[in-house]
Structures are given as structure tokens and as C-alpha cells.
Design a protein around this motif. Sequence first.
Motif, PDB file in Angstrom:
ATOM      1  N   UNK A   1       0.848  -1.199   0.000  1.00 21.83           N
ATOM      2  CA  UNK A   1       0.000   0.000   0.000  1.00 21.83           C
ATOM      3  C   UNK A   1       0.880   1.245   0.000  1.00 21.83           C
ATOM      4  N   UNK A   2       1.692   1.357  -1.046  1.00 25.99           N
ATOM      5  CA  UNK A   2       2.728   2.392  -1.054  1.00 25.99           C
ATOM      6  C   UNK A   2       2.166   3.730  -1.521  1.00 25.99           C
ATOM      7  N   UNK A   3       1.456   4.372  -0.604  1.00 22.17           N
ATOM      8  CA  UNK A   3       0.882   5.676  -0.914  1.00 22.17           C
ATOM      9  C   UNK A   3       0.702   6.470   0.374  1.00 22.17           C
ATOM     10  N   UNK A   4       0.605   7.761   0.243  1.00 26.73           N
ATOM     11  CA  UNK A   4       0.526   8.657   1.392  1.00 26.73           C
ATOM     12  C   UNK A   4      -0.752   8.432   2.203  1.00 26.73           C
TER      13      UNK A   4
ATOM     14  N   UNK B   1      -2.949   6.871   7.509  1.00 26.80           N
ATOM     15  CA  UNK B   1      -3.846   6.067   8.340  1.00 26.80           C
ATOM     16  C   UNK B   1      -3.091   5.189   9.323  1.00 26.80           C
ATOM     17  N   UNK B   2      -1.834   4.898   9.005  1.00 27.21           N
ATOM     18  CA  UNK B   2      -1.030   3.995   9.845  1.00 27.21           C
ATOM     19  C   UNK B   2       0.192   4.716  10.414  1.00 27.21           C
ATOM     20  N   UNK B   3       0.061   6.014  10.589  1.00 26.55           N
ATOM     21  CA  UNK B   3       1.179   6.821  11.072  1.00 26.55           C
ATOM     22  C   UNK B   3       1.639   6.383  12.459  1.00 26.55           C
TER      23      UNK B   3
ATOM     24  N   UNK C   1      15.473   8.866   6.253  1.00 28.69           N
ATOM     25  CA  UNK C   1      14.058   9.051   5.942  1.00 28.69           C
ATOM     26  C   UNK C   1      13.523   7.839   5.186  1.00 28.69           C
ATOM     27  N   UNK C   2      12.284   7.496   5.451  1.00 33.55           N
ATOM     28  CA  UNK C   2      11.682   6.366   4.738  1.00 33.55           C
ATOM     29  C   UNK C   2      11.093   6.812   3.401  1.00 33.55           C
TER      30      UNK C   2
ATOM     31  N   UNK D   1       6.636   5.981  -3.431  1.00 35.35           N
ATOM     32  CA  UNK D   1       6.680   7.071  -2.447  1.00 35.35           C
ATOM     33  C   UNK D   1       7.569   6.709  -1.268  1.00 35.35           C
ATOM     34  N   UNK D   2       7.471   5.446  -0.829  1.00 38.95           N
ATOM     35  CA  UNK D   2       8.211   5.028   0.364  1.00 38.95           C
ATOM     36  C   UNK D   2       9.172   3.884   0.050  1.00 38.95           C
TER      37      UNK D   2
END
Length: 217
Positions: free
Chosen positions: A16-19, A24-26, A65-66, A78-79
Motif C-alpha cells: 500500500x505504497x501511498x501517502x 492512516x497507519x502513522x 528518511x523512509x 513514495x516510500x
Amino acid sequence: MSFRKLFEFLRELNRNNNKEWMDEHRDEYHEVRDFFIDWLNKMDIRLAGIDPDYSPTTGKQAINRINNNLLFHPDKPVYKDHFGAGLDKEKGKGDFYIHIGINESFVAGGFYRPKKSTLDSIRAAIDYNGDEFKKIINKKTFRQTFEDLLEDDKLKTSPKSYSKDHKHIDLLRNKSFAVMHRFTQKEIQQDDFQEKVIEVYKEMLPFRRYLNNAVTV
């Protein structure tokens, strides 16, 4: 918290490589990140105790940074699929890098694709006393730990001002002077993982000291 949870988080992030998903899982991200920072802090203390030349580096200073840098690499996700960190940080020193990822995990050290002035200094040291360097990298335990130097981008001919018949031309052609030791996810999740990293650090010490002296003397 554990490395098992860290790997689970990275696998979910990779799917789920999106912001939006990250937002939601911060909280979960901060949990695994804080776990890794704490692990790095403990490693930092251990390494400072065995190496008098070690430069103390906190986990927060060490961790990368990830987020991928999309400005320079717009095609990347993104990540990242890993957590990375650099301990023993000091300007001019070779790296000691720890990479924990779902596709590969390793500890690496030395100078990977250094700037020209640094590379010139390393080559000059090998020209002057390459026998000492070869003794280090040909040591049985060193080769068992790292095998060969990373040779991702090696010159096809001799560097400028060095003869193609130079006794150490095989080394002088390198553009990187770095080594790597890989770990499996199973090894990382075992209780003695920190001890194994320390063993790798100790085996790498003469190699990094030679290179650090080459670029600072």
C-alpha cells in the motif's frame, strides 16, 4: 515491539505504497521507527565501547528518511521498502551502514562511489602501500565475512597517472571501496542479532581504518 513487527509493517507498506495509507497507519510507523531508533541507540553505545575511534551517533542522527526522493527519482515509489541507518558518522569517514528491508538486509561499510578527491586519496594510499590493504582484504575471516569488494562500476582500463602494469591495478580500477555482509530475516529476528552486527563491525574495522587514514592523512 520487535523486528518481526518491523518486517510486517514494511510488507504492508510495500503493498500500500501511498501517502493515504501511511497517514492512516502513522502511529504504527512511529512505533516501529522508535523501536529501530532504540535498537540503534543500544548499538551506538556498544560500538563506542569497543572502538576508541568511534564517533557517537544517536539513533535519530543515524536513521534515514523512509520517503524516497521523488524530485531526483520520480519513478520510484513514495516510500522505501527498508529502514536504513548510518552509525559512526563523521565527515570524511567511511560509512557503516545498516539496511533492514523486506527484499534484502545487510551491513555495509567503506566508501561507495566517493567523490573524486576521496577516490584519488584512496588510490594514492594503495599505490604507496597496497600490500597492507591486500593483507586486510585477503585475511581468511574477512573473506568469509564479506567475500569481495563491491565492484558495481569498475574502470576497464587504468586510472589516469597509473600504469596498466601496476602491481595493484586490480584495486586501483575500483570506483568504490566498500564491503557488505548480508543477513536473512530469520537471523535479524534472533536474540543474538546485535552480537552478529558487532562481529561484522569488528571484522570491518581494519578495512575502514585503512581507508579513513588514506583520506585524512
